[in-house]
Write a protein that holds these residues in place. Structure first.
Motif, short mmCIF file in Angstrom:
data_model
loop_
_atom_site.label_atom_id
_atom_site.label_comp_id
_atom_site.label_asym_id
_atom_site.label_seq_id
_atom_site.Cartn_x
_atom_site.Cartn_y
_atom_site.Cartn_z
N GLU A 404 0.73 -1.15 -0.06
CA GLU A 404 0.14 0.08 0.20
C GLU A 404 0.85 1.21 0.09
N VAL A 405 2.00 1.05 0.51
CA VAL A 405 3.06 2.33 0.15
C VAL A 405 3.31 2.57 -0.95
N ILE A 406 3.35 1.43 -2.01
CA ILE A 406 3.44 1.92 -3.53
C ILE A 406 2.13 2.24 -4.12
N THR A 407 0.73 1.60 -3.81
CA THR A 407 -0.45 1.83 -4.48
C THR A 407 -0.77 3.39 -4.09
N ASN A 408 -0.36 3.84 -2.73
CA ASN A 408 -0.87 5.21 -2.40
C ASN A 408 0.29 6.30 -2.71
N GLN A 409 1.15 5.67 -3.64
CA GLN A 409 2.30 6.84 -4.27
C GLN A 409 2.80 7.79 -3.21
N LEU A 410 3.18 6.94 -2.24
CA LEU A 410 3.88 7.61 -0.98
C LEU A 410 5.28 8.00 -1.34
N PRO A 411 6.09 7.22 -1.97
CA PRO A 411 7.42 7.43 -2.40
C PRO A 411 7.45 8.74 -3.32
N MET A 412 6.56 8.77 -4.21
CA MET A 412 6.43 10.11 -5.04
C MET A 412 6.44 11.40 -4.09
N PHE A 413 5.15 11.23 -3.23
CA PHE A 413 5.06 12.47 -2.19
C PHE A 413 6.17 12.66 -1.41
N TRP A 414 6.93 11.52 -0.95
CA TRP A 414 8.30 12.05 -0.54
C TRP A 414 9.33 12.87 -1.30
N VAL A 415 9.21 12.32 -2.57
CA VAL A 415 10.21 13.00 -3.39
C VAL A 415 9.87 14.46 -3.44
N ASN A 416 8.60 14.60 -3.55
CA ASN A 416 8.01 16.00 -3.79
C ASN A 416 8.29 16.85 -2.75
N VAL A 417 8.31 16.51 -1.32
CA VAL A 417 8.60 17.47 -0.04
C VAL A 417 9.89 17.58 0.19
N GLN A 418 10.96 16.72 -0.72
CA GLN A 418 12.18 17.07 -0.18
C GLN A 418 12.84 18.48 -0.65
N SER A 419 13.61 19.02 0.09
CA SER A 419 13.82 20.65 -0.03
C SER A 419 14.95 20.68 -1.53
N ASP A 420 15.80 19.71 -1.25
CA ASP A 420 16.88 19.54 -2.31
C ASP A 420 16.62 18.55 -3.40
N PHE A 421 16.54 19.02 -4.57
CA PHE A 421 16.52 17.82 -5.69
C PHE A 421 17.75 17.00 -5.98
N LYS A 422 17.68 15.84 -6.14
CA LYS A 422 18.96 14.84 -6.44
C LYS A 422 18.76 14.32 -7.75
N PRO A 423 19.60 13.99 -8.50
CA PRO A 423 19.43 13.25 -9.74
C PRO A 423 19.00 11.80 -9.62
N GLU A 424 19.27 11.27 -8.51
CA GLU A 424 18.70 9.88 -8.33
C GLU A 424 17.27 9.79 -8.00
N PHE A 425 16.60 10.92 -7.93
CA PHE A 425 15.07 10.99 -7.69
C PHE A 425 14.40 10.47 -8.91
N VAL A 426 14.88 11.04 -10.20
CA VAL A 426 14.42 10.57 -11.38
C VAL A 426 13.86 9.31 -11.73
N PRO A 427 15.12 8.36 -11.68
CA PRO A 427 14.84 6.77 -11.73
C PRO A 427 14.27 6.26 -10.47
N LEU A 428 14.38 6.80 -9.56
CA LEU A 428 13.54 6.42 -8.22
C LEU A 428 11.99 6.56 -8.70
N VAL A 429 11.58 7.79 -8.96
CA VAL A 429 10.20 7.87 -9.25
C VAL A 429 9.67 6.81 -10.58
N HIS A 430 10.39 6.94 -11.49
CA HIS A 430 10.08 6.13 -12.68
C HIS A 430 9.98 4.43 -12.30
N ALA A 431 10.92 4.21 -11.28
CA ALA A 431 10.78 2.83 -10.82
C ALA A 431 9.50 2.63 -10.15
N PHE A 432 8.97 3.46 -9.23
CA PHE A 432 7.80 3.16 -8.39
C PHE A 432 6.63 3.34 -9.29
#
Length: 664
Positions: A404-432
């Protein structure tokens, strides 16, 4: 296996009845071993017992590291293990000549002098981490209990193994950063070299003191103190440390990874340069506390943890607007308040779990962006979702919360609230995103099982049909099925949901539509042909040896496919051919026999011709039947024919009589 030893790839022998408990790891037990290829460094073996999967995806990288600061990995693979009559993952390492530096954090040792710490530990770990960093991997197991004496005489140390469990799995909260300490051990993710350096700082403190500086403090209280005061003050307290080594410990225990000492900083320090002292970073404190469940909370991070532990009680505080007022008035933090408002607004868009679970999980992330995702009883960093899911399956626990962590898109929301963007976030979001599409479809080869194998590249197939054989690749699955069939297990399909998902994730050459044909709702003939096609393709493409037992298993299920042929003599011929082909152990031969397009076309044409002939014969029979059934017509027709014949006979007789009369 020969006698009382177990062989690993004909290169090493492991002795199961010679345990080495002093070399046990968190997720593996140690045993004596010996090399079968000449003399050299004495080895020992560890057998992983499966609470979590080992880091099989990076073992080759660690094996290529040839640095005296790191315990050398000689070999690895799957072996037959007699203790439980299954196959288990085995790794062979260089055996240290001496003992473990510290057996337990609860057992004090002689404090290590500053000069010895610098020479034996700081230089050692810096060398090891620089080597690992150049190869793109982290150690994840730097702690006093994972340091060994390489040489008793010189007192040289080396870092112990770090591949039998995910990074951070065996680390006490004391040795992990605040964020990783809040996550469940299997959900801490890969981490970074910065996390290893934090662990080094805590290790230096423990060895300098010769004891655990926070013995008797439970993990929850320790995390709370770290958040409120900072890691360095929380661990050091009022103690006065030697100036030089104290500078290193302070620099390594900085909670902000961007301010924490790096390998370059340590190199400068080792070369004699003194760096600016790092001051502990205390989080912003509210003007007035937020009261929740009878306690006052002055910090967003501590309030977030409290909400995560009691989501039902947190919901009315969130929905009433009380939290928003506290953030804007007492914290004067408009950015955090807006993030919480976004969390509330988007919580309803999820699916799975309760509205309360979704709401509180998102609000907790908005309050403390760098903390792990808290959902129900789970706390995982985004790249720790896969290992946490694997642990749930391996322990026989429900994986629903992690799913349910995945189905509720919680990793994507975690990325959205980060103050600093990191390049590794892009493949992370794609994977989820991809994992969520797998979860949304429940056909064989998809669903939660597919997510398990996609999110854990080194995960073995854990289908009950093959789990005892620990198959780590598609060819291994075929061998395991052949082994299962040799024991007479042929009363079910050879591909279940786990095997379908494993092959779909690891053997991507097969068409996805084939897996959709494995559903129980599909007619048996199409299902068994799809299974045979998938298995045959794996055997051909992986060049797997003959599998006669698996072929025999498949033959026992082929009756619906054989009955496709309408010609009964041909059916019997096909049965004879499949039985003969099964002995050869080639699934592709079976497939060609029962699913040969030319034979099927010929059989279809002959059947259609037979149908036409049957219809024509049937029509003629029906016509005759109707004719026979018309009695009046037959009597009338027959009477006319008889009268005509009689008339002809009479006429002939009269004519003959007249001719005879005149002749006389």
């Amino acid at each position: 296996m020969s006698g009382d030893t177990v062989k690993l790839a004909e290169r090493y022998e492991v002795v199961p009845n010679s345990a080495l408990p002093g070399l046990n790891s968190v997720n593996a037990n140690a045993f004596a071993a010996r090399s079968l290829r000449g003399k050299g460094t004495e080895p020992f073996a560890v057998i992983c017992y499966g609470a979590v999967p080992p880091r099989a995806d990076v073992v080759s990288t660690f094996a290529n590291v040839d640095n005296p600061a790191i315990m050398k990995l000689f070999d690895w693979g799957v072996v037959d293990w007699p203790a439980d009559k299954t196959r288990r993952y085995c790794m062979v390492f260089e055996k240290p000549a001496g003992r473990r530096l510290m057996n337990s954090l609860a057992e004090p040792i002689e404090p290590m002098p500053e000069e010895q710490l610098t020479r034996q530990v700081v230089q050692l770990v810096v060398s090891a981490l620089r080597e690992l960093s150049s190869r793109g991997v982290v150690h994840g197991a730097i702690r006093p209990t994972n340091l060994f004496y390489r040489d008793v005489a010189s007192g040289t140390l080396m870092l112990g193994e770090a591949v039998t469990a995910p990074p951070g799995f065996g680390q006490p909260v004391l040795l992990e950063t605040i964020e990783r300490g809040m996550a469940m051990p299997s959900g801490r993710g890969n981490g970074s070299i910065a996390d290893d350096l934090y662990s080094l700082g805590a290790t230096l403190l423990i060895l300098l003191l010769g004891r655990n500086p926070v013995a008797g403090v439970d993990d929850e209280a320790l995390i709370q103190t770290k958040i409120e005061r900072g890691s360095y003050p929380a661990l050091v307290g009022q103690m006065r440390l030697p100036l030089a080594i104290g500078e290193v410990i302070r620099g390594l225990l900085v909670d902000d990874p961007k301010q924490r000492w790096t390998l370059n900083d340590l190199d400068l320090w080792l070369s004699g340069r003194r760096l600016s002292p790092k001051q502990p970073q205390i989080p912003k404190r509210a003007a007035r506390p937020m009261e929740f469940q009878g306690q006052d909370y002055w910090y967003c991070r501590t309030l977030s943890r409290a909400f995560g532990r009691s989501p039902v009680a947190a919901t009315p505080v969130i929905e009433s607007g009380e939290l928003d007022k506290w953030l804007r008035r007492s914290m004067s933090d408009e950015i955090r308040a807006d993030a919480v408002a976004s969390a509330i607004q988007t919580a309803s868009s999820g699916k799975g779990g309760t509205a309360t679970d979704r709401l509180v999980a998102r609000v907790c992330m908005a309050l403390d962006p760098s903390a792990p995702i808290r959902y129900r009883t789970k706390a995982v960093l985004p790249d720790g979702v896969g290992p946490a899911l694997a642990e749930a399956f391996l322990r026989g626990e429900s994986p629903q919360s992690v799913a349910e962590v995945i189905t509720n898109q919680l990793p994507m929301f975690w990325v959205n609230v980060q103050s600093d963007f990191k390049p590794e976030f892009v493949p992370l979001v794609h994977a989820f995103d991809q994992l969520r599409t797998f979860l949304d479809r429940t056909a064989p080869g998809l669903g939660l099982e597919r997510v398990l194998y996609e999110a854990n590249p080194a995960m073995p197939c854990i289908s009950p049909l093959v789990a005892a054989q620990y198959p780590v690749g598609p060819a291994d699955v075929l061998r395991a099925l052949d082994w299962t069939a040799s024991g007479g297990e042929r009363n079910k399909d050879p591909i279940d949901r786990h095997i379908a998902a494993f092959l779909a994730a690891r053997h991507k050459r097969a068409e996805e539509i084939l897996y959709s044909q494995l559903s129980a709702s599909v007619e048996p003939m199409r299902r068994i042909i799809a299974m045979l096609t998938i298995l045959a393709d794996v055997q051909v493409r992986t060049n797997t040896e003959p599998l006669p037992h698996l072929c025999g298993w498949v033959v026992a299920l082929l009756d619906p496919a054989i009955r496709r042929f309408h010609n009964r003599p041909h059916q019997e011929e096909v049965r004879r051919q499949t039985d003969a082909a099964a002995h050869n152990g080639r699934l592709a031969e079976l497939l060609k026999i029962v699913d040969d397009p030319d034979s099927l076309r010929k059989d279809k044409a002959e059947f259609e011709a037979a149908q036409i002939a049957y219809r024509e014969a049937n029509a003629e029979i029906e016509r005759l039947r109707q004719t026979v059934g018309d009695r009046e017509g037959i009597i009338d027709s027959t009477g006319r024919q008889v009268a005509a014949i009689a008339s002809s006979v009479v006429s002939t007789l009269l004519v003959a009589g007249i001719i005879l009369f005149f002749a006389l």
